[in-house]
Enzyme design. Structure first.
Site, PDB file in Angstrom:
ATOM      1  CG  HIS A 160     -13.993  -1.683  -0.493  1.00  0.00           C
ATOM      2  ND1 HIS A 160     -15.005  -1.152   0.275  1.00  0.00           N
ATOM      3  CD2 HIS A 160     -13.998  -0.977  -1.645  1.00  0.00           C
ATOM      4  CE1 HIS A 160     -15.608  -0.182  -0.388  1.00  0.00           C
ATOM      5  NE2 HIS A 160     -15.009  -0.053  -1.564  1.00  0.00           N
ATOM      6  CB  THR A 212       0.415  -4.084  -6.228  1.00  0.00           C
ATOM      7  OG1 THR A 212       1.562  -4.869  -6.614  1.00  0.00           O
ATOM      8  CG2 THR A 212      -0.731  -4.371  -7.189  1.00  0.00           C
ATOM      9  CE  LYS A 213       4.962  -6.787  -3.867  1.00  0.00           C
ATOM     10  NZ  LYS A 213       5.925  -7.924  -3.936  1.00  0.00           N
ATOM     11  NE  ARG A 227       8.501  -8.619 -15.189  1.00  0.00           N
ATOM     12  CZ  ARG A 227       9.515  -8.336 -16.010  1.00  0.00           C
ATOM     13  NH1 ARG A 227      10.586  -7.701 -15.542  1.00  0.00           N
ATOM     14  NH2 ARG A 227       9.483  -8.688 -17.273  1.00  0.00           N
TER      15      ARG A 227
END
Length: 245
Positions: A160, A212-213, A227
């Site tokens: 969002h 997130t990555k 990580r």
């Protein structure tokens, strides 16, 4: 009886190496045959409504398949009790051979009450979707072959917008980038993969991680946010709080 069941299972799975534990009692084998037989009959009834089915399918109790013409499945697909598939999407839902969808798991590229249609969902041969997993495939999810998935995994291919503070967040629209999970990936229990992420081939995502990555191939990643802890093949065992299927 055990040999007959084993021969039948190997034929269904197209896997000559499939085994039944010698410690399994006859009563458990009979119960398995009964449950599988009922699931096979439900699969026969559902099959004509699907967009495509290349072999036998096994459907548990109270399984929901919405917009089934947009859903295609491969050989030996198993949808366990109370699982749910929403087929409505631009590219549909495509499921490979020997895929299992565990109890209460959900594939949902689009909502049920209007709004923008999602991109769709694809999963390769030999992979599984864990119990209570949520596949939010609005932005598109592509999962490779032989992917292991623990319970309560969330893959969320949509985010969002929230920059404005004078408008409710639910009225600011969404961003959709899509998620790619490579072959032979292990997604630990309760991990969450967020939109725009690619998890490389052979990677492991630890229990409870929030990714997130991008995660490179053969990496072990954990934490919030996740990580890279180390690379596979470096000789050290995964951490005790690591991935669980």
């Amino acid at each position: 009886m055990r040999n007959l069941v084993l021969k039948f299972a190997r034929a269904i799975k197209k896997n000559p190496d499939f085994r039944i534990d010698d410690r399994m009692p006859t009563t458990a084998i009979l119960a398995m045959l009964w449950t599988t037989g009922l699931a096979f009959l439900r699969g026969l009834w559902r099959r004509p409504w699907l967009g495509g089915a290349r072999g036998m399918l096994f459907i548990g109790k109270h399984v929901t398949i919405r917009n089934p013409r947009l859903v295609s499945v491969g050989r030996s697909f198993v949808a366990e009790d109370y699982s749910e598939i929403q087929g409505l999407s631009a590219e549909g839902v495509r499921i490979g051979n020997n895929v299992t969808m565990a109890r209460y798991a959900m594939i949902r590229p689009s909502g049920y009450y209007g709004g923008e249609i999602g991109v769709g969902f694809q999963i390769g041969d030999g992979s599984n979707i864990g119990a209570f997993a949520y596949m939010g495939a609005a932005g598109g999810i592509r999962i490779g072959r032989n992917v292991m998935m623990g319970p309560r995994v969330s893959i969320l291919a949509e985010q969002h917008n929230f920059d404005r503070t004078d408008v409710p967040m639910k009225s600011q629209g969404t961003v959709r980038k899509g998620i790619i999970i490579g072959d032979d990936v292990w997604l630990g229990a309760n991990c969450c993969i967020l939109d725009g992420v690619t998890v490389g081939e052979g990677a492991i995502i630890a229990t409870g991680a929030v990714v997130t990555k991008d995660v490179p191939p053969f990496a072990i990643a954990g934490g919030v946010p996740a990580r890279v802890i180390r690379m596979r093949g470096e000789g050290e065992a995964p951490p005790a709080s690591g991935p669980e299927s």
